[in-house]
Design an enzyme around this catalytic site. Structure first.
Site, PDB file in Angstrom:
ATOM      1  N   SER A  32      -2.416  -7.827   2.588  1.00 21.89           N
ATOM      2  CA  SER A  32      -2.716  -7.853   4.115  1.00 21.89           C
ATOM      3  C   SER A  32      -3.139  -9.361   4.401  1.00 21.89           C
ATOM      4  CB  SER A  32      -4.043  -6.910   4.370  1.00 21.89           C
ATOM      5  OG  SER A  32      -3.844  -5.663   3.610  1.00 21.89           O
ATOM      6  N   LYS A  61     -16.028  -8.069   5.027  1.00 21.49           N
ATOM      7  CA  LYS A  61     -14.536  -8.742   5.119  1.00 21.49           C
ATOM      8  C   LYS A  61     -14.170  -8.955   6.606  1.00 21.49           C
ATOM      9  CE  LYS A  61     -11.877  -8.042   0.897  1.00 21.49           C
ATOM     10  NZ  LYS A  61     -10.573  -6.948   0.412  1.00 21.49           N
ATOM     11  N   HIS A  85       0.778  -1.245   0.032  1.00 16.44           N
ATOM     12  CA  HIS A  85       0.178   0.069  -0.052  1.00 16.44           C
ATOM     13  C   HIS A  85       0.859   1.448  -0.069  1.00 16.44           C
ATOM     14  CE1 HIS A  85      -2.820  -2.699   2.106  1.00 16.44           C
ATOM     15  NE2 HIS A  85      -3.719  -2.366   1.115  1.00 16.44           N
ATOM     16  N   ARG A 132      -1.942  -6.417  -8.559  1.00 20.57           N
ATOM     17  CA  ARG A 132      -0.677  -7.313  -7.968  1.00 20.57           C
ATOM     18  C   ARG A 132      -0.787  -8.326  -9.167  1.00 20.57           C
ATOM     19  NH1 ARG A 132      -3.101  -7.688  -2.148  1.00 20.57           N
ATOM     20  NH2 ARG A 132      -4.898  -7.246  -3.473  1.00 20.57           N
TER      21      ARG A 132
HETATM   22  P1  ADP Z   1      -9.732  -3.943  -1.034  1.00 25.22           P
HETATM   23  O1  ADP Z   1     -10.431  -4.503  -0.036  1.00 25.22           O
HETATM   24  O2  ADP Z   1     -10.249  -2.671  -1.719  1.00 25.22           O
HETATM   25  O3  ADP Z   1      -8.974  -4.969  -2.196  1.00 25.22           O
HETATM   26  P2  ADP Z   1      -6.962  -3.679  -0.017  1.00 25.22           P
HETATM   27  O4  ADP Z   1      -6.594  -2.783   1.272  1.00 25.22           O
HETATM   28  O5  ADP Z   1      -6.885  -5.090  -0.031  1.00 25.22           O
HETATM   29  O6  ADP Z   1      -8.334  -3.429  -0.027  1.00 25.22           O
HETATM   30  O7  ADP Z   1      -6.121  -3.162  -1.001  1.00 25.22           O
HETATM   31  C1  ADP Z   1      -6.375  -1.850  -1.485  1.00 25.22           C
HETATM   32  C2  ADP Z   1      -5.837  -1.724  -2.817  1.00 25.22           C
HETATM   33  O8  ADP Z   1      -4.179  -1.459  -2.576  1.00 25.22           O
HETATM   34  C3  ADP Z   1      -5.994  -2.335  -4.056  1.00 25.22           C
HETATM   35  O9  ADP Z   1      -6.179  -1.802  -5.103  1.00 25.22           O
HETATM   36  C4  ADP Z   1      -5.105  -3.468  -4.029  1.00 25.22           C
HETATM   37  O10 ADP Z   1      -4.931  -4.073  -5.200  1.00 25.22           O
HETATM   38  C5  ADP Z   1      -3.845  -2.415  -3.713  1.00 25.22           C
HETATM   39  N1  ADP Z   1      -2.790  -3.267  -3.123  1.00 25.22           N
HETATM   40  C6  ADP Z   1      -2.639  -4.098  -1.685  1.00 25.22           C
HETATM   41  N2  ADP Z   1      -1.543  -4.555  -1.671  1.00 25.22           N
HETATM   42  C7  ADP Z   1      -0.674  -4.194  -3.103  1.00 25.22           C
HETATM   43  C8  ADP Z   1       0.539  -4.863  -3.306  1.00 25.22           C
HETATM   44  N3  ADP Z   1       1.514  -5.308  -2.834  1.00 25.22           N
HETATM   45  N4  ADP Z   1       0.905  -4.244  -4.620  1.00 25.22           N
HETATM   46  C9  ADP Z   1       0.140  -3.357  -5.278  1.00 25.22           C
HETATM   47  N5  ADP Z   1      -1.015  -2.969  -5.024  1.00 25.22           N
HETATM   48  C10 ADP Z   1      -1.328  -3.404  -3.787  1.00 25.22           C
END
Ligand code: ADP
Length: 163
Positions: free
Chosen positions: A133, A41, A17, A95
């Site tokens: 996460s 979630k 993030h 990702r």
């Molecule tokens: P959501 O529930 O909306 O997927 P997340 O907190 O898992 O929420 O992710 C928020 C955003 O950050 C999403 O667009 C996700 O693809 C991006 N993201 C999370 N981890 C990574 C990473 N390692 N590399 C690139 N983007 C990431």
């Protein structure tokens, strides 16, 4: 003034993030980080905890990049949240290929709801692309070392959660 919205669950905020936030800062004058309540979630961290952790991660980023970051909890429709904060672009991280299908649908639906808001995808640095996460929580729960995936305050928060 260009305003972008970076929405997510941030349960918890990872170095993946942080990478995307840093890159996003190059595209906008103000980045609003939308922390979704996301009851579906069943997040490990409360909304307040997630917001506080994201806020703490943003201070050093701002020191490097300048600009403006606002951390904004939201529960409504993403496109309405974007309108509320005056965002003209939604920032998402990509990702693996697995992210693509869902994101593809989201863009299609959001565009149907409001064609004036563009979604922009960014990829993290190669070392941070695999960080998720969900997996970080799994590693922490089983007593593994998460120091390559999150900052020390987030690692400490995870350790407290899992006792
Ligand atoms: P959501 O529930 O909306 O997927 P997340 O907190 O898992 O929420 O992710 C928020 C955003 O950050 C999403 O667009 C996700 O693809 C991006 N993201 C999370 N981890 C990574 C990473 N390692 N590399 C690139 N983007 C990431």
């Amino acid at each position: 003034m260009r305003i972008g919205l970076y929405p997510g669950t941030f349960d918890p905020v990872t170095l993946g993030h942080v990478d995307i936030i840093q890159r996003g800062m190059a595209l906008v004058d103000r980045l609003v980080i939308g922390v979704a309540i996301n009851r579906d979630k069943a997040p490990l961290f409360s909304l307040e905890e997630r917001v506080a952790m994201v806020q703490a991660e943003c201070a050093p980023i701002l020191a490097r990049t300048g600009g403006e970051i606002i951390v904004h909890p939201f529960e409504n429709l993403l496109i309405d949240c974007a309108r509320d904060v005056g965002a003209t672009l939604i920032l998402r991280g990509l990702r693996a290929v697995a992210d693509f299908e869902y994101e593809f649908q989201m863009v299609g639906m959001n565009r149907a709801l409001d064609a004036s808001i563009e979604t922009v995808f960014m990829m993290a640095d190669a070392r941070r692309q695999a960080i998720a996460s969900k997996l970080v929580k799994e590693i922490a729960r089983l007593g593994g070392d998460v120091s390559k995936f999150v900052t020390p305050p987030v690692a400490a928060a995870l350790a407290r959660k899992y006792g």
